[in-house]
Write an enzyme that holds these catalytic residues in place. Structure first.
Site, mmCIF file in Angstrom:
data_model
loop_
_atom_site.group_PDB
_atom_site.id
_atom_site.type_symbol
_atom_site.label_atom_id
_atom_site.label_comp_id
_atom_site.label_asym_id
_atom_site.label_seq_id
_atom_site.Cartn_x
_atom_site.Cartn_y
_atom_site.Cartn_z
ATOM 1 N N GLU A 186 0.815 -1.210 0.000
ATOM 2 C CA GLU A 186 0.000 0.000 0.000
ATOM 3 C C GLU A 186 0.850 1.260 0.000
ATOM 4 O OE1 GLU A 186 -3.031 0.115 -0.597
ATOM 5 O OE2 GLU A 186 -3.870 -1.843 -0.080
ATOM 6 N N ASP B 172 -4.278 -10.000 -8.311
ATOM 7 C CA ASP B 172 -4.695 -9.165 -9.438
ATOM 8 C C ASP B 172 -3.567 -8.350 -10.080
ATOM 9 O OD1 ASP B 172 -4.503 -7.740 -7.082
ATOM 10 O OD2 ASP B 172 -6.429 -6.731 -7.256
ATOM 11 N N GLU C 189 -18.244 -6.558 -2.854
ATOM 12 C CA GLU C 189 -16.894 -7.105 -2.763
ATOM 13 C C GLU C 189 -16.821 -8.520 -3.329
ATOM 14 O OE1 GLU C 189 -13.702 -5.272 -0.680
ATOM 15 O OE2 GLU C 189 -14.771 -4.758 -2.523
ATOM 16 N N GLU D 73 -11.972 -0.189 -9.826
ATOM 17 C CA GLU D 73 -11.614 -1.162 -10.867
ATOM 18 C C GLU D 73 -12.619 -1.240 -12.022
ATOM 19 O OE1 GLU D 73 -8.993 -1.867 -7.539
ATOM 20 O OE2 GLU D 73 -11.179 -1.649 -7.626
#
Length: 518
Positions: free
Chosen positions: A59, A171, A266, A285
């Site tokens: 992050e 991902d 989610e 996304e």
């Protein structure tokens, strides 16, 4: 409200003005010069990474990387025997003594762009070397199917969770393989992406062409019945790879999920056709993929999708001081939190979708958007010398077959869409159980195409008891027999042993033939 012991919040925020740092280039995209200048002055005045806080390496990298903070992340690599970094470090003291050895593939494999650029700008190779070692540390531990798992032990290199997918936990690994090639021009990243993507198309994508599932990295067997919101980025990556046909199909799945709930849950269970995890923290996304598909096709359908999203965010998530995460997409209850990626990514992609004349939309260079939607340019002087010979085409590249055709000229061009007039456009709607008839009905004659898919391989056991684990769907005894569950047009076989059968679906779709016994 200060919640000092809330690890989920604090190891992302880090107490260094994350939203301010994360959104700096949003001012650039919005052409807000005064706002950008003030934000830079505020960073210089207020931001310090000399904090006694444990943060996520991934992050911090994607949201706030810089030379100062990057040096504070290096212990995560240096303390690992494999070179695959720990998931977290303390910004002041390094890797905590009792820190877990587990990290996910995305966290360890989404570093090469930021670290690589930093090394080239500072002429300090430590950052790029560390990120590259981590990336290859993961890639070299792939299975014979060229699939990677979800969670790995950084000290032993052993896979802990063997689910392979395009979603959470893995991902952006795929994303950075391709974008590293675009940015750096080094073909080794393209080679890796082509191998990985070809395996995704073969084992992760289901035979409908719309679903990208969670499968076992060892044998390609289905491991769960859901897709997650993070995987909605994948159509955008497919656009970048030149695979428009698959991008259009996979995007339609998420479009219909959004239409059904006015948000993106989610997790969505495609077997039950219902929500599995109902939260939506306003992730970008789906918007990201919509933006890339519009840039590639100029089909007005994607502008209409963006309008839909914008109206839903305004109606359901807008509060007096900004936009709140949606706690439950079914009830539309809100959470007391606004993620930095809303400003850094979600609104940036929405803005660029509609601002068709934005300079960024007309650039033709090796720039990329990072997985946090930060713009990165790398002038030629920073590129390494390498062979200009293009590698041979892999199976993934050969499989690309774009079916998109632009609408014919018309005075009503804005309302003309190839996407919504496709004869298979409403199939994704049926997959998610969405009842509203906004798309044309399927052609009653069907599509003149025989689907091609690999055989379904299952194992059938005869007698004997198995130990069951808490999260496994294993049925024992005579009263609860082991099950083969049908979903969409496929099968699920849960932990069955004994005789292995290869089942091939019949062309008329009326059952399966046993084509091989092992």
């Amino acid at each position: 409200m200060i919640r000092k012991h809330n690890t989920i919040i604090n190891d992302v925020l880090g107490d260094y003005s994350l939203t301010l740092v994360d959104c700096l280039d949003t001012f650039v995209v919005f052409n807000d010069r005064k706002g950008f200048e003030k934000a830079v002055r505020d960073v210089i005045k207020y931001v310090s990474f000399d904090q006694d806080n444990k943060v996520q390496v991934f992050e911090v990298n994607i949201r706030a990387l810089g030379a100062l903070v990057c040096k504070r992340l290096l212990p995560a690599f240096q303390k690992s025997k494999t070179g695959i970094p720990y998931a977290r470090v303390n910004l002041k003291y390094g890797v905590p003594i009792n820190e877990t050895h587990e990290t996910c593939t995305a966290a360890a494999g989404t570093l090469i762009i930021e670290f690589g650029v930093l090394s080239r700008l500072t002429n300090d190779t430590r950052f790029e070397d560390a990120a590259k070692k981590a990336l290859f540390g993961l890639w070299n531990r792939r299975t014979d199917l060229n699939l990677l798992g979800n969670v790995i032990n950084v000290q032993t290199g052993q896979w802990i969770h063997t689910a392979s997918s395009t979603g959470a936990g893995i991902d952006s690994f795929y994303e950075y393989l391709l974008k590293a090639y675009v940015l750096f021009g080094e073909t080794e990243y393209l080679d890796m992406f082509n191998e990985a993507y070809n395996s995704v198309l073969r084992y992760v994508k289901d035979e409908t062409g719309y679903l990208y599932r969670n499968v076992n990295m060892m044998n390609g067997g289905l491991m769960s019945n859901w897709v997650d919101s993070l995987s909605a980025y994948f159509p955008g990556l497919q656009v970048l790879a030149g695979d428009l046909d698959n991008a259009i199909k996979s995007h339609l799945l998420y479009y219909n999920i959004w239409k059904k709930y006015n948000a993106m849950p989610e997790r969505f269970n495609f077997h039950l056709r219902n929500v599995e995890l109902a939260t939506y923290p306003l992730r970008p996304e789906f918007i990201e993929s919509t933006y890339f598909l519009y840039r590639a096709t100029r089909d007005p359908f994607y502008l209409q999708v963006g309008e839909m999203v914008l109206k839903d965010l305004e109606y359901y998530a807008r509060v007096n001081c900004g936009f709140a995460s949606i706690k439950d997409v079914l009830t539309k209850s809100l959470d007391e939190r606004m993620e930095s990626f809303l400003l850094s990514e979600t609104f940036k992609y929405l803005y660029l979708l509609f601002d068709t004349e934005n300079k960024i939309n007309s650039m033709d260079d090796n720039f990329i958007f990072t997985t946090e939607a930060h713009l990165i340019f790398l002038p030629q002087k920073y590129l390494k010398k390498h062979s200009e010979i293009r590698p041979s085409m892999s199976g993934a590249e050969r499989s690309f077959c774009s079916i998109y055709e632009k609408p014919s000229p018309s005075k009503h061009l804005f309302t003309t869409s190839v996407i919504t007039s496709r004869s298979d456009a409403d199939f994704a709607r049926e997959l998610v159980g969405f009842e509203e008839r906004t798309l044309p009905l399927l052609d009653p004659k069907g599509i003149c195409e025989v689907p091609k898919s690999d055989p379904q391989v299952i194992e059938v056991s005869f007698g004997g008891l198995q130990e069951s684990h808490e999260d496994d769907l294993i049925y024992q005894g005579q009263e609860q027999q082991q099950q083969i569950i049908k979903y969409v047009d496929g099968l699920i076989a849960n932990r069955l042993k004994g005789l292995k059968l290869e089942l091939t679906k019949r062309v008329d779709k009326k059952g399966y033939d046993v084509t091989k016994g092992m």
